[in-house]
Design a protein around this motif. Structure first.
Motif, PDB file in Angstrom:
ATOM      1  N   THR A 195       0.668  -1.251  -0.075  1.00 34.56           N
ATOM      2  CA  THR A 195       0.015  -0.145  -0.026  1.00 34.56           C
ATOM      3  C   THR A 195       0.917   1.345  -0.121  1.00 34.56           C
ATOM      4  O   THR A 195       0.596   2.069  -0.668  1.00 34.56           O
ATOM      5  CB  THR A 195      -0.996  -0.039   1.242  1.00 34.56           C
ATOM      6  OG1 THR A 195      -1.847  -1.188   1.000  1.00 34.56           O
ATOM      7  CG2 THR A 195      -1.754   1.213   1.281  1.00 34.56           C
TER       8      THR A 195
ATOM      9  N   GLY B  14       2.323   1.810  -3.252  1.00 37.83           N
ATOM     10  CA  GLY B  14       1.409   2.312  -4.446  1.00 37.83           C
ATOM     11  C   GLY B  14       1.272   3.807  -4.134  1.00 37.83           C
ATOM     12  O   GLY B  14       1.209   4.524  -5.141  1.00 37.83           O
ATOM     13  N   PHE B  15       0.998   3.995  -2.936  1.00 38.89           N
ATOM     14  CA  PHE B  15       0.821   5.600  -2.617  1.00 38.89           C
ATOM     15  C   PHE B  15       2.067   6.411  -3.258  1.00 38.89           C
ATOM     16  O   PHE B  15       1.765   7.367  -3.826  1.00 38.89           O
ATOM     17  CB  PHE B  15       0.611   5.863  -1.150  1.00 38.89           C
ATOM     18  CG  PHE B  15      -0.819   5.486  -0.923  1.00 38.89           C
ATOM     19  CD1 PHE B  15      -1.978   6.157  -1.477  1.00 38.89           C
ATOM     20  CD2 PHE B  15      -1.030   5.051   0.302  1.00 38.89           C
ATOM     21  CE1 PHE B  15      -3.435   5.813  -1.163  1.00 38.89           C
ATOM     22  CE2 PHE B  15      -2.165   4.414   0.735  1.00 38.89           C
ATOM     23  CZ  PHE B  15      -3.353   5.198  -0.081  1.00 38.89           C
ATOM     24  N   TYR B  16       3.291   5.939  -2.690  1.00 43.82           N
ATOM     25  CA  TYR B  16       4.629   6.614  -3.317  1.00 43.82           C
ATOM     26  C   TYR B  16       4.495   6.600  -4.873  1.00 43.82           C
ATOM     27  O   TYR B  16       4.680   7.786  -5.467  1.00 43.82           O
ATOM     28  CB  TYR B  16       5.775   5.765  -2.922  1.00 43.82           C
ATOM     29  CG  TYR B  16       6.971   6.426  -3.486  1.00 43.82           C
ATOM     30  CD1 TYR B  16       7.330   7.571  -2.927  1.00 43.82           C
ATOM     31  CD2 TYR B  16       7.575   5.682  -4.563  1.00 43.82           C
ATOM     32  CE1 TYR B  16       8.775   8.124  -3.431  1.00 43.82           C
ATOM     33  CE2 TYR B  16       8.733   6.347  -5.028  1.00 43.82           C
ATOM     34  CZ  TYR B  16       9.364   7.215  -4.689  1.00 43.82           C
ATOM     35  OH  TYR B  16      10.527   7.940  -5.075  1.00 43.82           O
ATOM     36  N   PHE B  17       4.344   5.530  -5.712  1.00 44.11           N
ATOM     37  CA  PHE B  17       4.491   5.671  -7.312  1.00 44.11           C
ATOM     38  C   PHE B  17       3.200   6.614  -7.369  1.00 44.11           C
ATOM     39  O   PHE B  17       3.357   7.249  -8.573  1.00 44.11           O
ATOM     40  CB  PHE B  17       4.470   4.478  -7.754  1.00 44.11           C
ATOM     41  CG  PHE B  17       5.687   3.883  -7.582  1.00 44.11           C
ATOM     42  CD1 PHE B  17       6.897   4.339  -8.355  1.00 44.11           C
ATOM     43  CD2 PHE B  17       6.186   2.608  -6.632  1.00 44.11           C
ATOM     44  CE1 PHE B  17       8.037   3.627  -8.107  1.00 44.11           C
ATOM     45  CE2 PHE B  17       7.356   2.198  -6.535  1.00 44.11           C
ATOM     46  CZ  PHE B  17       8.605   2.618  -7.248  1.00 44.11           C
ATOM     47  N   SER B  18       2.144   6.605  -6.963  1.00 42.86           N
ATOM     48  CA  SER B  18       0.842   7.318  -7.394  1.00 42.86           C
ATOM     49  C   SER B  18       1.215   8.773  -7.387  1.00 42.86           C
ATOM     50  O   SER B  18       0.973   9.648  -8.115  1.00 42.86           O
ATOM     51  CB  SER B  18      -0.393   6.981  -6.851  1.00 42.86           C
ATOM     52  OG  SER B  18      -1.364   7.665  -7.031  1.00 42.86           O
ATOM     53  N   LEU B  19       1.557   9.110  -6.082  1.00 42.64           N
ATOM     54  CA  LEU B  19       2.225  10.534  -5.942  1.00 42.64           C
ATOM     55  C   LEU B  19       3.193  11.051  -6.638  1.00 42.64           C
ATOM     56  O   LEU B  19       3.064  12.129  -7.259  1.00 42.64           O
ATOM     57  CB  LEU B  19       2.673  10.851  -4.342  1.00 42.64           C
ATOM     58  CG  LEU B  19       2.711  12.096  -3.767  1.00 42.64           C
ATOM     59  CD1 LEU B  19       1.634  12.856  -3.897  1.00 42.64           C
ATOM     60  CD2 LEU B  19       3.154  12.019  -2.505  1.00 42.64           C
ATOM     61  N   LYS B  20       4.136  10.229  -7.007  1.00 44.56           N
ATOM     62  CA  LYS B  20       5.442  10.472  -7.986  1.00 44.56           C
ATOM     63  C   LYS B  20       5.008  10.794  -9.258  1.00 44.56           C
ATOM     64  O   LYS B  20       5.202  11.633 -10.114  1.00 44.56           O
ATOM     65  CB  LYS B  20       6.296   9.490  -7.871  1.00 44.56           C
ATOM     66  CG  LYS B  20       7.602   9.585  -8.437  1.00 44.56           C
ATOM     67  CD  LYS B  20       8.492   8.540  -8.292  1.00 44.56           C
ATOM     68  CE  LYS B  20       9.959   8.836  -9.191  1.00 44.56           C
ATOM     69  NZ  LYS B  20      10.734   7.811  -9.061  1.00 44.56           N
ATOM     70  N   ALA B  21       3.841   9.952  -9.825  1.00 49.64           N
ATOM     71  CA  ALA B  21       3.381  10.208 -11.139  1.00 49.64           C
ATOM     72  C   ALA B  21       2.456  11.422 -11.213  1.00 49.64           C
ATOM     73  O   ALA B  21       2.715  12.272 -12.306  1.00 49.64           O
ATOM     74  CB  ALA B  21       2.388   9.110 -11.462  1.00 49.64           C
ATOM     75  N   GLU B  22       1.768  11.973 -10.178  1.00 42.73           N
ATOM     76  CA  GLU B  22       0.917  13.057 -10.147  1.00 42.73           C
ATOM     77  C   GLU B  22       1.862  14.139 -10.265  1.00 42.73           C
ATOM     78  O   GLU B  22       1.428  15.285 -10.702  1.00 42.73           O
ATOM     79  CB  GLU B  22      -0.180  13.173  -8.882  1.00 42.73           C
ATOM     80  CG  GLU B  22      -1.247  12.209  -8.983  1.00 42.73           C
ATOM     81  CD  GLU B  22      -2.003  12.154  -7.595  1.00 42.73           C
ATOM     82  OE1 GLU B  22      -1.840  13.274  -6.945  1.00 42.73           O
ATOM     83  OE2 GLU B  22      -2.657  11.164  -7.611  1.00 42.73           O
TER      84      GLU B  22
ATOM     85  N   GLN C 275       3.347  14.806 -13.504  1.00 43.48           N
ATOM     86  CA  GLN C 275       2.118  15.266 -14.349  1.00 43.48           C
ATOM     87  C   GLN C 275       1.926  16.749 -14.357  1.00 43.48           C
ATOM     88  O   GLN C 275       1.666  17.536 -15.291  1.00 43.48           O
ATOM     89  CB  GLN C 275       0.898  14.445 -14.523  1.00 43.48           C
ATOM     90  CG  GLN C 275      -0.338  14.781 -15.054  1.00 43.48           C
ATOM     91  CD  GLN C 275      -0.045  14.702 -16.616  1.00 43.48           C
ATOM     92  OE1 GLN C 275       0.569  13.872 -16.996  1.00 43.48           O
ATOM     93  NE2 GLN C 275      -0.650  15.699 -17.452  1.00 43.48           N
TER      94      GLN C 275
END
Length: 90
Positions: free
Chosen positions: A25, A28-36, A39
């Protein structure tokens, strides 16, 4: 409590599963934040045009002038009320 070669450290299967789910979890949060963030850095910065700035500035200035007129009218009314009150006290 002594820690030595003979010390046993036991984890239950439930604890291992909980640790694994937590790590997944967090990852997942780390990579999601990194992608945001990536962007957001690609998107252009919003620019306020000179015309929009001037329109807002003029609207604010006219509102200030209207408020000034209202304040002056209220001040005149207040002076009249004070005069009447002073006359009543005599």
């Amino acid at each position: 409590m002594e820690i030595s070669k003979d010390t046993k450290f036991t984890l239950s299967t439930e604890t291992l599963v909980t640790i694994g789910i937590t790590l997944v979890t967090i990852t997942g949060f780390y990579f999601s934040l990194k992608a945001e963030v990536a962007q957001a850095m690609k998107e252009p910065v919003p620019v306020i045009s000179r015309e929009e700035y001037d329109l807002k500035d003029n609207a604010i200035r006219s509102e200030i002038m209207n408020n000034r007129d209202l304040i002056q009218k209220n001040f005149k009314k207040l002076e009249t009320i004070e005069e009447r009150l002073y006359e009543l006290k005599r």
